[in-house]
Motif scaffolding. Structure first.
Motif, PDB file in Angstrom:
ATOM      1  N   ASN A  58       0.820  -1.210   0.000  1.00  0.00           N
ATOM      2  CA  ASN A  58       0.000   0.000   0.000  1.00  0.00           C
ATOM      3  C   ASN A  58       0.854   1.260   0.000  1.00  0.00           C
ATOM      4  OD1 ASN A  58      -2.181  -1.650   2.361  1.00  0.00           O
ATOM      5  ND2 ASN A  58      -2.390  -1.549   0.141  1.00  0.00           N
ATOM      6  N   GLY A  59       2.046   1.151   0.550  1.00  0.00           N
ATOM      7  CA  GLY A  59       2.939   2.302   0.579  1.00  0.00           C
ATOM      8  C   GLY A  59       3.627   2.566  -0.746  1.00  0.00           C
ATOM      9  N   LEU A  60       3.623   1.572  -1.628  1.00  0.00           N
ATOM     10  CA  LEU A  60       4.244   1.734  -2.942  1.00  0.00           C
ATOM     11  C   LEU A  60       3.219   2.300  -3.924  1.00  0.00           C
ATOM     12  CD1 LEU A  60       6.193  -1.658  -3.127  1.00  0.00           C
ATOM     13  CD2 LEU A  60       6.848   0.487  -1.993  1.00  0.00           C
ATOM     14  N   TYR A  61       2.240   1.480  -4.257  1.00  0.00           N
ATOM     15  CA  TYR A  61       1.158   1.933  -5.138  1.00  0.00           C
ATOM     16  C   TYR A  61       0.050   0.898  -5.110  1.00  0.00           C
ATOM     17  CZ  TYR A  61       2.855  -1.493  -8.560  1.00  0.00           C
ATOM     18  OH  TYR A  61       3.224  -2.659  -9.188  1.00  0.00           O
ATOM     19  N   GLU A  62      -1.099   1.283  -5.625  1.00  0.00           N
ATOM     20  CA  GLU A  62      -2.220   0.365  -5.770  1.00  0.00           C
ATOM     21  C   GLU A  62      -2.731   0.455  -7.200  1.00  0.00           C
ATOM     22  OE1 GLU A  62      -5.154   0.333  -2.532  1.00  0.00           O
ATOM     23  OE2 GLU A  62      -3.776   1.603  -1.402  1.00  0.00           O
ATOM     24  N   TYR A  63      -2.950  -0.697  -7.808  1.00  0.00           N
ATOM     25  CA  TYR A  63      -3.435  -0.776  -9.183  1.00  0.00           C
ATOM     26  C   TYR A  63      -4.928  -1.093  -9.162  1.00  0.00           C
ATOM     27  CZ  TYR A  63      -4.203  -2.762 -13.855  1.00  0.00           C
ATOM     28  OH  TYR A  63      -4.707  -3.048 -15.096  1.00  0.00           O
ATOM     29  N   ASP A  64      -5.732  -0.205  -9.735  1.00  0.00           N
ATOM     30  CA  ASP A  64      -7.186  -0.367  -9.740  1.00  0.00           C
ATOM     31  C   ASP A  64      -7.627  -1.084 -11.012  1.00  0.00           C
ATOM     32  OD1 ASP A  64      -9.880  -0.226  -9.401  1.00  0.00           O
ATOM     33  OD2 ASP A  64      -9.974   1.950  -9.109  1.00  0.00           O
ATOM     34  N   ALA A  65      -7.483  -2.388 -11.005  1.00  0.00           N
ATOM     35  CA  ALA A  65      -7.831  -3.201 -12.182  1.00  0.00           C
ATOM     36  C   ALA A  65      -9.330  -3.199 -12.436  1.00  0.00           C
ATOM     37  CB  ALA A  65      -7.326  -4.625 -11.994  1.00  0.00           C
ATOM     38  N   VAL A  66     -10.130  -3.112 -11.384  1.00  0.00           N
ATOM     39  CA  VAL A  66     -11.589  -3.146 -11.535  1.00  0.00           C
ATOM     40  C   VAL A  66     -12.068  -1.924 -12.316  1.00  0.00           C
ATOM     41  CG1 VAL A  66     -13.784  -3.084 -10.288  1.00  0.00           C
ATOM     42  CG2 VAL A  66     -11.903  -4.497  -9.430  1.00  0.00           C
ATOM     43  N   SER A  67     -11.554  -0.739 -11.969  1.00  0.00           N
ATOM     44  CA  SER A  67     -11.953   0.480 -12.679  1.00  0.00           C
ATOM     45  C   SER A  67     -11.509   0.441 -14.135  1.00  0.00           C
ATOM     46  CB  SER A  67     -11.360   1.714 -11.989  1.00  0.00           C
ATOM     47  OG  SER A  67     -11.939   1.909 -10.731  1.00  0.00           O
ATOM     48  N   ARG A  68     -10.340  -0.132 -14.380  1.00  0.00           N
ATOM     49  CA  ARG A  68      -9.846  -0.203 -15.760  1.00  0.00           C
ATOM     50  C   ARG A  68     -10.724  -1.139 -16.602  1.00  0.00           C
ATOM     51  NH1 ARG A  68      -3.856  -1.996 -18.057  1.00  0.00           N
ATOM     52  NH2 ARG A  68      -3.934  -0.662 -19.926  1.00  0.00           N
ATOM     53  N   LEU A  69     -11.127  -2.249 -15.998  1.00  0.00           N
ATOM     54  CA  LEU A  69     -12.008  -3.175 -16.706  1.00  0.00           C
ATOM     55  C   LEU A  69     -13.348  -2.512 -17.010  1.00  0.00           C
ATOM     56  CD1 LEU A  69     -12.740  -5.980 -17.794  1.00  0.00           C
ATOM     57  CD2 LEU A  69     -13.388  -6.616 -15.452  1.00  0.00           C
ATOM     58  N   ARG A  70     -13.885  -1.805 -16.042  1.00  0.00           N
ATOM     59  CA  ARG A  70     -15.166  -1.119 -16.239  1.00  0.00           C
ATOM     60  C   ARG A  70     -15.045  -0.067 -17.344  1.00  0.00           C
ATOM     61  NH1 ARG A  70     -15.679   2.009 -11.591  1.00  0.00           N
ATOM     62  NH2 ARG A  70     -14.606   3.595 -12.827  1.00  0.00           N
ATOM     63  N   ASP A  71     -13.955   0.713 -17.317  1.00  0.00           N
ATOM     64  CA  ASP A  71     -13.770   1.753 -18.332  1.00  0.00           C
ATOM     65  C   ASP A  71     -13.584   1.155 -19.725  1.00  0.00           C
ATOM     66  OD1 ASP A  71     -14.026   3.631 -16.384  1.00  0.00           O
ATOM     67  OD2 ASP A  71     -11.888   4.138 -16.251  1.00  0.00           O
ATOM     68  N   SER A  72     -12.937  -0.001 -19.799  1.00  0.00           N
ATOM     69  CA  SER A  72     -12.749  -0.641 -21.107  1.00  0.00           C
ATOM     70  C   SER A  72     -14.085  -1.093 -21.691  1.00  0.00           C
ATOM     71  CB  SER A  72     -11.797  -1.835 -20.991  1.00  0.00           C
ATOM     72  OG  SER A  72     -12.386  -2.891 -20.257  1.00  0.00           O
ATOM     73  N   GLN A  73     -14.987  -1.540 -20.825  1.00  0.00           N
ATOM     74  CA  GLN A  73     -16.318  -1.949 -21.273  1.00  0.00           C
ATOM     75  C   GLN A  73     -17.147  -0.766 -21.746  1.00  0.00           C
ATOM     76  OE1 GLN A  73     -17.568  -3.911 -17.691  1.00  0.00           O
ATOM     77  NE2 GLN A  73     -16.785  -5.929 -18.321  1.00  0.00           N
ATOM     78  N   LEU A  74     -16.829   0.422 -21.183  1.00  0.00           N
ATOM     79  CA  LEU A  74     -17.555   1.636 -21.555  1.00  0.00           C
ATOM     80  C   LEU A  74     -16.882   2.388 -22.692  1.00  0.00           C
ATOM     81  CD1 LEU A  74     -18.378   2.975 -17.955  1.00  0.00           C
ATOM     82  CD2 LEU A  74     -19.934   1.822 -19.540  1.00  0.00           C
ATOM     83  N   GLY A  75     -15.745   1.865 -23.169  1.00  0.00           N
ATOM     84  CA  GLY A  75     -15.055   2.505 -24.277  1.00  0.00           C
ATOM     85  C   GLY A  75     -14.305   3.768 -23.893  1.00  0.00           C
ATOM     86  N   ASP A  76     -13.947   3.890 -22.617  1.00  0.00           N
ATOM     87  CA  ASP A  76     -13.218   5.072 -22.144  1.00  0.00           C
ATOM     88  C   ASP A  76     -11.775   5.047 -22.669  1.00  0.00           C
ATOM     89  OD1 ASP A  76     -11.823   7.019 -20.554  1.00  0.00           O
ATOM     90  OD2 ASP A  76     -13.430   6.883 -19.060  1.00  0.00           O
ATOM     91  N   GLU A  77     -11.323   6.189 -23.209  1.00  0.00           N
ATOM     92  CA  GLU A  77      -9.984   6.272 -23.781  1.00  0.00           C
ATOM     93  C   GLU A  77      -8.877   6.145 -22.731  1.00  0.00           C
ATOM     94  OE1 GLU A  77      -8.863   6.481 -26.988  1.00  0.00           O
ATOM     95  OE2 GLU A  77     -10.937   5.965 -27.474  1.00  0.00           O
ATOM     96  N   ARG A  78      -9.214   6.372 -21.486  1.00  0.00           N
ATOM     97  CA  ARG A  78      -8.201   6.332 -20.422  1.00  0.00           C
ATOM     98  C   ARG A  78      -7.591   4.948 -20.260  1.00  0.00           C
ATOM     99  NH1 ARG A  78      -8.848   8.384 -15.031  1.00  0.00           N
ATOM    100  NH2 ARG A  78     -10.278   6.633 -14.766  1.00  0.00           N
ATOM    101  N   VAL A  79      -8.267   3.931 -20.707  1.00  0.00           N
ATOM    102  CA  VAL A  79      -7.780   2.563 -20.484  1.00  0.00           C
ATOM    103  C   VAL A  79      -6.461   2.293 -21.205  1.00  0.00           C
ATOM    104  CG1 VAL A  79     -10.107   1.653 -20.162  1.00  0.00           C
ATOM    105  CG2 VAL A  79      -9.079   1.616 -22.437  1.00  0.00           C
ATOM    106  N   HIS A  80      -6.116   3.127 -22.194  1.00  0.00           N
ATOM    107  CA  HIS A  80      -4.900   2.884 -22.966  1.00  0.00           C
ATOM    108  C   HIS A  80      -3.628   3.288 -22.212  1.00  0.00           C
ATOM    109  CE1 HIS A  80      -7.396   1.773 -26.303  1.00  0.00           C
ATOM    110  NE2 HIS A  80      -7.987   2.970 -26.338  1.00  0.00           N
ATOM    111  N   ASP A  81      -3.796   3.996 -21.110  1.00  0.00           N
ATOM    112  CA  ASP A  81      -2.646   4.380 -20.285  1.00  0.00           C
ATOM    113  C   ASP A  81      -2.850   3.841 -18.879  1.00  0.00           C
ATOM    114  OD1 ASP A  81      -0.492   5.452 -18.981  1.00  0.00           O
ATOM    115  OD2 ASP A  81      -0.856   7.538 -19.583  1.00  0.00           O
ATOM    116  N   VAL A  82      -2.084   2.819 -18.531  1.00  0.00           N
ATOM    117  CA  VAL A  82      -2.266   2.154 -17.241  1.00  0.00           C
ATOM    118  C   VAL A  82      -1.989   3.089 -16.067  1.00  0.00           C
ATOM    119  CG1 VAL A  82       0.108   1.312 -17.065  1.00  0.00           C
ATOM    120  CG2 VAL A  82      -1.746   0.018 -15.981  1.00  0.00           C
ATOM    121  N   ARG A  83      -1.241   4.147 -16.318  1.00  0.00           N
ATOM    122  CA  ARG A  83      -0.924   5.086 -15.236  1.00  0.00           C
ATOM    123  C   ARG A  83      -2.177   5.750 -14.655  1.00  0.00           C
ATOM    124  NH1 ARG A  83       3.366   5.216 -18.613  1.00  0.00           N
ATOM    125  NH2 ARG A  83       5.464   5.158 -17.656  1.00  0.00           N
ATOM    126  N   ASN A  84      -3.221   5.790 -15.460  1.00  0.00           N
ATOM    127  CA  ASN A  84      -4.479   6.368 -14.978  1.00  0.00           C
ATOM    128  C   ASN A  84      -5.097   5.542 -13.856  1.00  0.00           C
ATOM    129  OD1 ASN A  84      -4.541   8.573 -16.805  1.00  0.00           O
ATOM    130  ND2 ASN A  84      -5.317   7.228 -18.432  1.00  0.00           N
TER     131      ASN A  84
END
Length: 286
Positions: A68-94
């Protein structure tokens, strides 16, 4: 970097000054142990103030993991955004949330990093931080990059001494135990927080306070912060020093004792001691 000598708001004993300055010079984490209320956390705040450095605080909980002190990757939000066609999914840093170590390692100026109450987490937590604290770097798998500290942060780690920390972790720290302040040091602390307070009130209050702490069978000894709260209440209620000194049977338990005694067992203990002491008029713990 200038030496730490305490601040106008924080009375540092000589041995604490030595420990702080040694840890800074060695670029090792400073592990501060001591009972609750002895100013461990406040030390980090005042050290940052004295060094004119940014403070980054990581308050550890029982569920906190080292990652938790390093970083957390929100895979669930990325999956949801990919299903909605959100352009943010192309950059994992988001979808990477920076942790406190990441913030400290990439701070523009040398920060003070406080890892507060490390003993609240499980025993693996300190071990899992060994490499990061040693090398001041960590690897981000999702972006294939290494986050490295260009300037080593000043690391302050606090512990309430509730559980033992691993030897491998201890070897990497500079250790200092904050002893509970003696009456002379406590008087200096009181004067910092209450400039111009009546010496007689301080004298009687400290006498009562240490008598309570020395009472055999006390479950929770009152802390420095609780003494300061009690003094504030005494001043608000304009309690006279003579009131604290009274030893009549009805005045054996200090006024406004709820600021000092924080559980029913200790209140009942003092009630029993007061009852037993009525014959000779002695204050409980005296």
């Amino acid at each position: 970097m200038s030496r730490f000598e305490g601040t106008s708001n924080y009375i540092a004993t000589d041995d604490l000054k030595v420990a702080v300055n040694a840890a800074v010079a060695l670029e090792r984490p400073l592990l501060i142990k001591g009972e609750p209320g002895t100013g461990k956390t406040v030390l980090a705040y005042e050290l940052a103030r004295a060094l004119n450095a940014p403070l980054i605080t990581w308050h550890v909980k029982s569920t906190t993991k080292a990652h938790n002190g390093l970083y957390e990757y929100d895979a669930v939000s990325r999956l949801r955004d990919s299903q909605l066609g959100d352009e943010r999914v192309h950059d994992v840093r988001n979808y990477l949330k920076k942790g406190k170590l990441w913030e400290a390692f990439t701070a523009p100026a040398r920060p003070v990093l406080l890892i507060d109450e490390i003993d609240k987490a499980d025993i693996e937590f300190p071990n899992d931080l060994l490499q990061e604290l040693d090398r001041m770097e960590f690897y981000v798998q999702e972006t294939d990059e290494t986050i490295r500290a260009e300037i080593r942060p000043v690391v302050v780690i606090t512990s309430n001494n509730e559980k033992e920390l691993p030897d491998a972790f201890l070897r990497r720290c500079f250790f200092h135990y904050i002893r509970f302040p003696d009456a002379e040091t406590m008087q200096d602390i009181v004067e910092v927080h209450f400039p111009g307070i009546k010496p007689r009130l301080v004298s009687e209050a400290l006498k009562t306070f240490y008598e309570i702490r020395d009472t055999p069978g006390l479950k929770k000894k009152p802390s420095t912060s609780e003494l300061l709260d009690w003094l504030k209440l005494l001043l608000v209620d304009d309690v006279a020093p003579e009131t604290l000194r009274e030893k009549t049977p009805g005045k054996l338990i200090p006024p406004l004792h709820g600021a000092l005694l924080k559980n029913e067992q200790d209140v009942h203990l003092f009630e029993r001691l007061a009852f037993m002491a009525r014959r000779d008029g002695a204050r409980p713990g005296g």
